[in-house]
Design an enzyme around this catalytic site. Structure first.
Site, PDB file in Angstrom:
ATOM      1  N   ALA A   1       1.171  -1.298  -0.149  1.00 48.93           N
ATOM      2  CA  ALA A   1       0.326   0.294   0.220  1.00 48.93           C
ATOM      3  C   ALA A   1       0.424   1.363   0.104  1.00 48.93           C
ATOM      4  O   ALA A   1       2.174   0.996   0.718  1.00 48.93           O
ATOM      5  CB  ALA A   1      -0.846   0.178   0.736  1.00 48.93           C
TER       6      ALA A   1
ATOM      7  N   GLY B   1       0.894  -5.142   1.019  1.00 53.17           N
ATOM      8  CA  GLY B   1      -0.580  -4.947   0.317  1.00 53.17           C
ATOM      9  C   GLY B   1      -0.521  -5.427  -1.314  1.00 53.17           C
ATOM     10  O   GLY B   1      -1.694  -6.118  -2.169  1.00 53.17           O
TER      11      GLY B   1
ATOM     12  N   GLU C   1      -0.590  -9.126  -0.304  1.00 51.11           N
ATOM     13  CA  GLU C   1      -2.384  -9.813   0.061  1.00 51.11           C
ATOM     14  C   GLU C   1      -2.652  -9.473  -1.139  1.00 51.11           C
ATOM     15  O   GLU C   1      -3.750 -10.723  -1.258  1.00 51.11           O
ATOM     16  CB  GLU C   1      -2.579  -8.200   0.129  1.00 51.11           C
TER      17      GLU C   1
ATOM     18  N   GLU D   1       4.617  -4.976   7.065  1.00 52.15           N
ATOM     19  CA  GLU D   1       3.920  -4.069   8.113  1.00 52.15           C
ATOM     20  C   GLU D   1       4.678  -3.605   9.162  1.00 52.15           C
ATOM     21  O   GLU D   1       4.688  -2.482   9.979  1.00 52.15           O
ATOM     22  CB  GLU D   1       2.527  -4.333   8.008  1.00 52.15           C
TER      23      GLU D   1
HETATM   24  N1  COA Z   1       4.546   3.327  -0.917  1.00 53.10           N
HETATM   25  C1  COA Z   1       5.502   3.999  -1.444  1.00 53.10           C
HETATM   26  N2  COA Z   1       6.119   4.094  -2.435  1.00 53.10           N
HETATM   27  C2  COA Z   1       7.079   2.898  -2.268  1.00 53.10           C
HETATM   28  C3  COA Z   1       6.533   1.990  -2.000  1.00 53.10           C
HETATM   29  C4  COA Z   1       4.880   1.751  -0.660  1.00 53.10           C
HETATM   30  N3  COA Z   1       5.163   0.544  -0.078  1.00 53.10           N
HETATM   31  N4  COA Z   1       7.031   1.155  -1.976  1.00 53.10           N
HETATM   32  C5  COA Z   1       8.171   1.904  -3.012  1.00 53.10           C
HETATM   33  N5  COA Z   1       7.935   3.141  -3.135  1.00 53.10           N
HETATM   34  C6  COA Z   1       8.762   4.168  -3.369  1.00 53.10           C
HETATM   35  C7  COA Z   1       9.981   4.764  -2.952  1.00 53.10           C
HETATM   36  O1  COA Z   1       9.748   6.033  -2.320  1.00 53.10           O
HETATM   37  C8  COA Z   1      10.192   5.729  -4.250  1.00 53.10           C
HETATM   38  O2  COA Z   1      10.130   6.709  -4.353  1.00 53.10           O
HETATM   39  P1  COA Z   1      10.909   7.791  -4.709  1.00 53.10           P
HETATM   40  O3  COA Z   1      11.763   7.706  -6.051  1.00 53.10           O
HETATM   41  O4  COA Z   1      10.097   9.092  -4.574  1.00 53.10           O
HETATM   42  O5  COA Z   1      11.619   7.535  -3.562  1.00 53.10           O
HETATM   43  C9  COA Z   1      10.410   4.836  -5.240  1.00 53.10           C
HETATM   44  O6  COA Z   1       9.524   2.928  -4.795  1.00 53.10           O
HETATM   45  C10 COA Z   1      11.340   3.253  -5.614  1.00 53.10           C
HETATM   46  O7  COA Z   1      11.538   2.558  -3.981  1.00 53.10           O
HETATM   47  P2  COA Z   1      12.923   2.619  -3.477  1.00 53.10           P
HETATM   48  O8  COA Z   1      13.351   1.908  -1.782  1.00 53.10           O
HETATM   49  O9  COA Z   1      14.253   3.668  -4.058  1.00 53.10           O
HETATM   50  O10 COA Z   1      13.594   1.197  -4.563  1.00 53.10           O
HETATM   51  P3  COA Z   1      14.606  -0.418  -3.393  1.00 53.10           P
HETATM   52  O11 COA Z   1      14.893  -0.709  -4.850  1.00 53.10           O
HETATM   53  O12 COA Z   1      15.309   1.192  -2.477  1.00 53.10           O
HETATM   54  O13 COA Z   1      13.983  -0.654  -2.716  1.00 53.10           O
HETATM   55  C11 COA Z   1      11.669  -2.115  -1.729  1.00 53.10           C
HETATM   56  C12 COA Z   1      12.950  -1.610  -3.193  1.00 53.10           C
HETATM   57  C13 COA Z   1      10.442  -3.044  -2.412  1.00 53.10           C
HETATM   58  C14 COA Z   1      13.149  -2.845  -1.240  1.00 53.10           C
HETATM   59  C15 COA Z   1      11.733  -0.806  -0.493  1.00 53.10           C
HETATM   60  O14 COA Z   1      11.415   0.102  -1.743  1.00 53.10           O
HETATM   61  C16 COA Z   1      10.320  -0.970   0.057  1.00 53.10           C
HETATM   62  O15 COA Z   1      10.826  -1.454   0.638  1.00 53.10           O
HETATM   63  N6  COA Z   1       9.334  -0.234  -0.282  1.00 53.10           N
HETATM   64  C17 COA Z   1       8.101  -0.497   1.026  1.00 53.10           C
HETATM   65  C18 COA Z   1       7.780  -2.757   1.285  1.00 53.10           C
HETATM   66  C19 COA Z   1       6.496  -2.096   1.924  1.00 53.10           C
HETATM   67  O16 COA Z   1       7.247  -1.374   3.236  1.00 53.10           O
HETATM   68  N7  COA Z   1       5.507  -2.104   1.761  1.00 53.10           N
HETATM   69  C20 COA Z   1       4.381  -2.217   2.993  1.00 53.10           C
HETATM   70  C21 COA Z   1       3.609  -1.275   2.654  1.00 53.10           C
HETATM   71  S1  COA Z   1       2.071  -1.376   3.738  1.00 53.10           S
END
Ligand code: COA
Length: 260
Positions: free
Chosen positions: A66, A111, A114, A134
């Site tokens: 999400a 999400g 999910e 989460e």
């Molecule tokens: N919500 C909002 N934005 C998200 C996102 C999410 N769940 N997951 C990734 N993004 C965004 C990042 O903020 C970034 O945006 P920006 O370029 O404007 O800063 C972009 O997507 C790329 O992500 P980034 O984190 O730079 O890529 P990465 O390869 O370094 O890492 C992940 C990849 C998936 C490990 C990391 O993005 C992450 O941990 N995301 C969140 C996962 C999460 O906690 N999901 C559950 C949400 S309830």
């Protein structure tokens, strides 16, 4: 219908819904959740469609969760609405009566995992990572993850994944039974279309009955679930497609199901 955060591709009786927010790793914001609900509803009511694929744009992510920026701004009542909306979408997918394949092409987190869990079959690319992180955000999964994972994996592995927040790789997810198959990133899309077309060629009433039996049976007593199975078996036996399928077998030809 056109969407801001989704693309739709139809090939014969199969539709692919692709979440299109690659710059945010396809994170589900409110608009995308609403659009997914609309797209699934349209596909459900269109009798010419017999199978769905859900995937994410790009090779890096299926859906990375999400949208955390939106969650950050939610008050408790908005959070309740957001969780209910996500849960509704997952129920809509589970109960749409047509097979839905998740083609997990990279990160399926929060999400995103999910969403994949609500699909009937999950296949993935070998770079996929699945998890419910989460807890690392001070949250719990709110789109049904705690319950679906418990039912799919049992308490021990579900607790391990949800309490640690650590994702697992595709090979582990396949070993645990969360994924039906893992392919190379190059192969995944073709494999998803091939599988979807195969499912789309099956008898729709039988397909729908199987989904209903498996989906609903899990939370019933064995006796009630077996009774449901009998009713659905009888329903299938009243269909033209059952006559066609059994006659085709007896006459050594390929069946052609028309959905009645
Ligand atoms: N919500 C909002 N934005 C998200 C996102 C999410 N769940 N997951 C990734 N993004 C965004 C990042 O903020 C970034 O945006 P920006 O370029 O404007 O800063 C972009 O997507 C790329 O992500 P980034 O984190 O730079 O890529 P990465 O390869 O370094 O890492 C992940 C990849 C998936 C490990 C990391 O993005 C992450 O941990 N995301 C969140 C996962 C999460 O906690 N999901 C559950 C949400 S309830």
């Amino acid at each position: 219908m056109t969407y801001s955060n989704l693309t739709i591709e139809q090939r014969d009786a199969v539709i692919q819904i692709t979440v299109q927010r690659p710059d945010k790793l396809n994170a589900l914001n409110l608009d995308t959740l609403i659009e997914l609900g609309d797209a699934v509803e349209d596909a459900t009511s269109d009798d010419s469609l017999r199978a769905l694929i859900i995937t994410g744009a790009g090779e890096k992510a299926f859906v990375a969760g999400a949208d955390i920026a939106e969650i950050n701004a939610l008050n408790p009542l908005q959070a309740r609405d957001f969780s209910e909306l996500g849960q509704q979408l997952m129920r809509q997918i589970e109960n749409c009566g047509k097979p839905v394949i998740a083609a997990v092409n990279g990160f399926a987190l929060g999400g995103g995992m999910e969403l994949a869990l609500a699909c009937h079959i999950r296949i993935a690319s070998d770079n996929a990572r699945l998890g419910l992180p989460e807890i690392t955000l001070g949250l719990l999964p709110g789109f049904g993850g705690t319950q679906r994972l418990l039912r799919m994996l049992g308490r021990s592995r579900a607790m391990q994944l949800i309490l640690s927040g650590q994702p697992i790789d595709a090979a582990t997810a396949e070993h645990w039974g969360l994924l039906a198959h893992v392919y190379s990133t190059q192969e995944l899309s073709d494999q998803a279309w091939t599988l979807a077309h195969k499912l789309a060629a099956s008898a729709p009433i039988a397909m729908r009955s199987i989904i209903e039996a498996v989906q609903n049976g899990q939370d019933m007593s064995l006796e009630a679930a077996l009774n449901m199975e009998t009713q659905l078996f009888a329903l299938c036996c009243s269909s033209e497609d059952m006559r066609e399928g059994t006659s085709a077998f007896l006459n050594k030809r390929k069946p052609k199901f028309n959905g009645s």
